[in-house]
Design an enzyme around this catalytic site. Structure first.
Site, short mmCIF file in Angstrom:
data_model
loop_
_atom_site.label_atom_id
_atom_site.label_comp_id
_atom_site.label_asym_id
_atom_site.label_seq_id
_atom_site.Cartn_x
_atom_site.Cartn_y
_atom_site.Cartn_z
N HIS A 63 -4.42 2.63 -0.35
CA HIS A 63 -5.78 3.08 -1.15
C HIS A 63 -6.13 4.08 -0.94
O HIS A 63 -6.80 5.33 -1.71
CB HIS A 63 -6.80 1.67 -1.01
CG HIS A 63 -7.83 1.85 -2.08
ND1 HIS A 63 -8.95 2.75 -1.46
CD2 HIS A 63 -7.39 1.90 -3.16
CE1 HIS A 63 -9.55 2.15 -2.37
NE2 HIS A 63 -9.13 2.19 -3.82
N ASP A 105 -7.65 2.32 -7.15
CA ASP A 105 -8.24 0.46 -6.79
C ASP A 105 -7.31 -0.67 -7.79
O ASP A 105 -7.52 -1.79 -7.37
CB ASP A 105 -9.78 0.80 -7.50
CG ASP A 105 -10.44 2.07 -7.72
OD1 ASP A 105 -9.93 1.93 -5.87
OD2 ASP A 105 -11.89 1.76 -7.49
#
Length: 138
Positions: A63, A105
Site C-alpha cells: 500500500h 486503498d
C-alpha cells in the site's frame, strides 16, 4: 465507541481518505478492524521501514509503495468515490489521481482481509527496533 474512534483519529493524524480506507478495511473484515492496523508491524500505520513482519504487514508495505507511485497529487489527502457492489469494493472516481488512490486503498483492504489469519497481536505497536533492517524496494 464513537468517542474512541474520534480519539484514535486525533492521535494518528486524520487525513482526507483515512476514513474511506478504514471503511474499506471494515467492509472486508469485521467492524472496527481498522484499529488493529493503526500501528502494526513495520508498515501499517504512519511511515514504514525494514522488512514486513508477515503477510498483513506486507499488505501495508505494498500500500505504501502504491501511494509512492501516485504522481501529481497527495494520496493521503485525496477523497474519492466508491461503493460496494455484490460484496466488492468499486472505485467510482474518474479523476486519474483520485482513482489511483482509491485503487491503492481497495487492493490493500482486500489484501488485509485475505491475510487476516496471519495477524499476530505481538506485532501491534511494534518497536521500531525490530524494523531496522534495510527496507525492500517497491
Amino acid at each position: 465507541m464513537r468517542t474512541l474512534w474520534i480519539v484514535a483519529m486525533c492521535l494518528i493524524g486524520v487525513e482526507g481518505n483515512l476514513f474511506q480506507f478504514a471503511r474499506m478495511i471494515d467492509a472486508k473484515q469485521e467492524a472496527f478492524s481498522f484499529f488493529k492496523y493503526i500501528s502494526y508491524g513495520c508498515y501499517c500505520g504512519w511511515g514504514g521501514q525494514g522488512t514486513p513482519k508477515d503477510a498483513s504487514d506486507r499488505c501495508c508495505f505494498v500500500h505504501d509503495c502504491c501511494y509512492a507511485r501516485v504522481k501529481g497529487c497527495n494520496p493521503k489527502l485525496v477523497e474519492y468515490s466508491y461503493s460496494y457492489r455484490t460484496g466488492k469494493i468499486v472505485c467510482e472516481t474518474y479523476n486519474r489521481c483520485k482513482r489511483a488512490v482509491c485503487e491503492c486503498d481497495r487492493v490493500a483492504a482486500i489484501c488485509l482481509g485475505q491475510n487476516v489469519n496471519t495477524y499476530n497481536k505481538g506485532y501491534m505497536f511494534l518497536s521500531s527496533y525490530y524494523c531496522r533492517q534495510k527496507s525492500e524496494q517497491c
